[in-house]
Design an enzyme around this catalytic site. Sequence first.
Site, short mmCIF file in Angstrom:
data_model
loop_
_atom_site.label_atom_id
_atom_site.label_comp_id
_atom_site.label_asym_id
_atom_site.label_seq_id
_atom_site.Cartn_x
_atom_site.Cartn_y
_atom_site.Cartn_z
N HIS A 137 -1.03 3.20 9.39
CA HIS A 137 -0.89 1.77 9.69
C HIS A 137 0.46 1.36 10.28
O HIS A 137 0.90 0.23 10.09
CB HIS A 137 -1.20 0.93 8.43
N TYR A 178 3.41 1.91 9.55
CA TYR A 178 4.60 1.80 8.71
C TYR A 178 5.52 2.97 9.06
O TYR A 178 5.20 3.79 9.92
CB TYR A 178 4.19 1.78 7.23
N HIS A 220 2.07 6.87 1.93
CA HIS A 220 1.44 5.99 2.93
C HIS A 220 1.89 6.48 4.31
O HIS A 220 2.99 6.18 4.77
CB HIS A 220 1.87 4.55 2.71
C1 LIG Z 1 -6.09 -7.25 1.24
C2 LIG Z 1 -5.92 -5.84 1.74
C3 LIG Z 1 -4.76 -5.15 1.44
C4 LIG Z 1 -4.59 -3.82 1.86
N1 LIG Z 1 -3.48 -3.13 1.48
C5 LIG Z 1 -3.35 -1.81 1.79
C6 LIG Z 1 -2.26 -1.05 1.26
O1 LIG Z 1 -1.43 -1.54 0.49
N2 LIG Z 1 -2.19 0.26 1.63
C7 LIG Z 1 -3.11 0.84 2.46
O2 LIG Z 1 -2.99 2.03 2.77
N3 LIG Z 1 -4.17 0.15 2.93
C8 LIG Z 1 -4.32 -1.15 2.59
N4 LIG Z 1 -5.43 -1.83 3.01
C9 LIG Z 1 -6.51 -1.12 3.69
C10 LIG Z 1 -7.56 -0.66 2.67
O3 LIG Z 1 -7.05 0.36 1.82
C11 LIG Z 1 -8.80 -0.09 3.37
O4 LIG Z 1 -8.37 0.95 4.23
C12 LIG Z 1 -9.56 -1.15 4.18
O5 LIG Z 1 -9.76 -2.31 3.41
C13 LIG Z 1 -10.91 -0.59 4.65
O6 LIG Z 1 -11.70 -0.21 3.54
P1 LIG Z 1 -12.91 -1.17 3.04
O7 LIG Z 1 -13.80 -1.37 4.23
O8 LIG Z 1 -13.56 -0.40 1.93
O9 LIG Z 1 -12.29 -2.46 2.57
C14 LIG Z 1 -5.61 -3.17 2.62
C15 LIG Z 1 -6.76 -3.90 2.94
C16 LIG Z 1 -6.92 -5.19 2.51
C17 LIG Z 1 -8.21 -5.94 2.84
#
Ligand SMILES: Cc1cc2nc3c(=O)[nH]c(=O)nc-3n(C[C@H](O)[C@H](O)[C@H](O)COP(=O)(O)O)c2cc1C
Length: 360
Positions: free
Chosen positions: A177, A179, A174
């Site tokens: 974001h 982190y 990761h």
């Molecule tokens: C509930 C939730 C939890 C997420 N947790 C993570 C995570 O653990 N690691 C990560 O890299 N991105 C995380 N994301 C981001 C998603 O991987 C993704 O980048 C984001 O939802 C955009 O893609 P989408 O439009 O297909 O949902 C999270 C997003 C959501 C909505």
Amino acid sequence: MTDLFDPCELNGLKLQNRIALSPVTRTRADMEGRVGELQAIYYAQRASAGLLITEATAVVPEGRGGAFTPGLWDDSHVAPWKEVTDAVHAKGGLIFCQLWHAGRLSHSSLHPERAAPVAPSAMQQEGLVFADGGFKPYDMARALELDEIAGVIANFRSAAERAKAAGFDGVELHGAHSYLIDAFVRDMTNKRTDRYGGSIENRARLMVEILTALVEVWGGERVMVRLAPIGHAYNAWDSNPEPLFTYIVEQLNALGVGWLDLVEGDTGISREAEPSFDLSKLRKLFKGVTVANNMYDRDMALQARADNTADMVAFGRAFIGNPDLVERLKLDAPIVDADRKTYYGGGAKGYIDFPTLAES
Ligand SMILES: Cc1cc2nc3c(=O)[nH]c(=O)nc-3n(C[C@H](O)[C@H](O)[C@H](O)COP(=O)(O)O)c2cc1C
């Protein structure tokens, strides 16, 4: 005509299609970071994706960005994750584990000794974190000492080894974001004056050293990294992302990292962000397989393959309410919008109770 739904071989792995589950934190592990039967069911339900990437999984307890997130910092985490990977493999799926250190976005209540979270430089995030005991303001994070950095790299190496023992098909670092790793990379969160701060090369050093360890454990073909070069999640910011991320992708090539998971824009918010640059340059530069993510829908995914702007497309939120998302996309069937209230926390409800198209 599209190859989005066709089986393919990428980096020596046989994938059922070019659709990935984007890593999505669901906070249903226990307070010791252990997963269980719920997660085995949840991931197996989504195993028709070409590749599943797990929710962020902490390499140390204080690497958790929230309560009830899972870990791989202890040998006792291996067997429960093995149940998950076995369940996915039994359904013909493949699964990578996203390895995570939340850095300043963790909370002292998640640290075994209630110590302050760590960061490249002392800094306090605004807002609240889902800590032990509910939402709490972020702590003031302390800067990692130079002599602690080798330990962080060792933590990632050990977690990568455990991921192997747990039967995963690969690991994703990761690196997005804001982190810990992303915070080191960017000039707004990294004010260090040692060899891990200042120049692009110095700021990228921790990521490169961790990836070196992951490649040693797994081989480059099984290592992915997630980058969000123009994203601002948790106030991630760099004054000049293009040369920074160009350098990082050059390093990925030099290390033989096989997969690049590229979040295009601001995660879940917008595909545009400033300062911006043409992310397709990174895709062209990268020698491995690219996974594109962020706010894709069916048409955009088809277009991405038609234009060959990515080798795979990852969906996050759409997979929450649609375990059979691949089938639905293939048939152009309705996509269920899951209730956001069940994204995080809770149990089976809003997690493993979404019917497939056939069942509904
Ligand atoms: C509930 C939730 C939890 C997420 N947790 C993570 C995570 O653990 N690691 C990560 O890299 N991105 C995380 N994301 C981001 C998603 O991987 C993704 O980048 C984001 O939802 C955009 O893609 P989408 O439009 O297909 O949902 C999270 C997003 C959501 C909505």
